[in-house]
Design an enzyme around this catalytic site. Sequence first.
Site, short mmCIF file in Angstrom:
data_model
loop_
_atom_site.label_atom_id
_atom_site.label_comp_id
_atom_site.label_asym_id
_atom_site.label_seq_id
_atom_site.Cartn_x
_atom_site.Cartn_y
_atom_site.Cartn_z
N LYS A 1 -7.62 8.11 -1.01
CA LYS A 1 -8.93 8.49 -0.44
C LYS A 1 -9.51 9.76 -1.07
CE LYS A 1 -7.83 6.61 4.18
NZ LYS A 1 -6.37 6.43 4.16
N THR B 1 -11.42 5.22 11.05
CA THR B 1 -11.41 4.61 12.40
C THR B 1 -10.98 5.64 13.46
OG1 THR B 1 -9.28 3.69 11.77
CG2 THR B 1 -11.13 2.19 11.78
N ARG C 1 3.16 -1.53 10.67
CA ARG C 1 4.26 -1.66 11.61
C ARG C 1 4.58 -3.07 12.10
NH1 ARG C 1 1.89 3.45 14.61
NH2 ARG C 1 0.09 2.53 13.56
N LYS D 1 0.85 -1.19 0.00
CA LYS D 1 0.00 0.00 0.00
C LYS D 1 0.88 1.24 0.00
CE LYS D 1 -2.37 1.63 3.77
NZ LYS D 1 -2.25 3.09 3.85
N ASP E 1 -14.25 14.63 -3.60
CA ASP E 1 -14.45 15.95 -4.21
C ASP E 1 -15.72 15.87 -5.04
OD1 ASP E 1 -14.02 18.55 -5.37
OD2 ASP E 1 -11.86 18.30 -5.08
N ASP F 1 -3.53 4.37 -1.83
CA ASP F 1 -4.49 4.78 -0.79
C ASP F 1 -4.53 6.30 -0.71
OD1 ASP F 1 -6.02 4.96 1.53
OD2 ASP F 1 -4.41 4.30 2.86
O1 C5P Z 1 1.14 0.33 11.05
P1 C5P Z 1 -0.30 -0.06 10.96
O2 C5P Z 1 -0.51 -1.57 10.81
O3 C5P Z 1 -1.15 0.53 12.06
O4 C5P Z 1 -0.79 0.58 9.57
C1 C5P Z 1 -2.12 0.55 9.15
C2 C5P Z 1 -2.26 1.26 7.83
O5 C5P Z 1 -3.65 1.30 7.49
C3 C5P Z 1 -1.77 2.69 7.85
O6 C5P Z 1 -1.26 3.00 6.55
C4 C5P Z 1 -3.03 3.48 8.10
O7 C5P Z 1 -2.97 4.78 7.58
C5 C5P Z 1 -4.08 2.65 7.36
N1 C5P Z 1 -5.45 2.81 7.83
C6 C5P Z 1 -5.84 2.57 9.14
N2 C5P Z 1 -7.13 2.76 9.52
C7 C5P Z 1 -8.05 3.15 8.63
C8 C5P Z 1 -7.69 3.40 7.30
C9 C5P Z 1 -6.36 3.22 6.94
O8 C5P Z 1 -5.00 2.19 9.96
N3 C5P Z 1 -9.31 3.28 8.99
#
Ligand code: C5P
Length: 251
Positions: free
Chosen positions: A78, A139, A231, A49, A81, A76
């Site tokens: 998003k 979220t 992460r 992503k 508009d 990603d």
């Molecule tokens: O590091 P981690 O596993 O928390 O990364 C989750 C990824 O998913 C990040 O790129 C974050 O921006 C994305 N994301 C999220 N929650 C959402 C939409 C996207 O954590 N509702």
Amino acid sequence: MANDRDIIIACDFKNTDETIKFLDRLTRIRDEVVVCDDIMSGAGRPYVKIGMELFYAEGPAIVKKLKERGHRIFLDLKLHDIPNTVKKAMQILGGYGVDMVNVHAAGGIEMMKAAKEGLMIGAARFADKPKLIAVTQLTSTDEEALHSQLLIDKPMNEVVRQYALNTKKAGLDGVVCSAFEAAEIHAACGEDFLTVTPGIRFKDSAADDQKRIMTPAEAKLAGSDFIVVGRPITAADRPIDAYQRCREEFL
Ligand code: C5P
């Protein structure tokens, strides 16, 4: 019919160098370029992503570079508009040959339809058409903010469900949501409607800033089609082991 599941690695890096350094580490074991045939060659290379930070820093070149290395790409960005603007922008993104892109469902059905039209025009020359999905509610928006800031009176789960239904009505492929919502969304929109779920953590890993988390195994049971994992893989001592662990639990 159930969808094929897959793991998408969130490459939340600042620039191309850091991203490539990580992907090189992921495909290397003990400093030798020893790649695991089944997961690291050709079409089997990890789905990644690319988010706003990396894309705005590096532009379309980063998409091209990762595609050349054989990765499938969820871009990603998003979009949100007026329909005409989103249609034109999606046409451009479709031309990059990405595998998945997204919009905010809050833009409405007309905007989502326009997004799909633009994307398909842009991707006309590709045999594999990109998936278009929508973000329901971020979220980071909790129930309190939904009511007091956005002035939406309905409970969060109803809002998410309605946004998912709107997304389906517009002809999109699925939504980004929490794994906790995957079952309800499948019940409302059908098993073939994609649920792409971030907020994934191993049993023994830190939650970081994520609030509602599931392990890859739990997300599988909950019916997620794609898990987005950042992460737990990118910050692991041995990213390849973490990625393999995700595969063992989720696929
Ligand atoms: O590091 P981690 O596993 O928390 O990364 C989750 C990824 O998913 C990040 O790129 C974050 O921006 C994305 N994301 C999220 N929650 C959402 C939409 C996207 O954590 N509702």
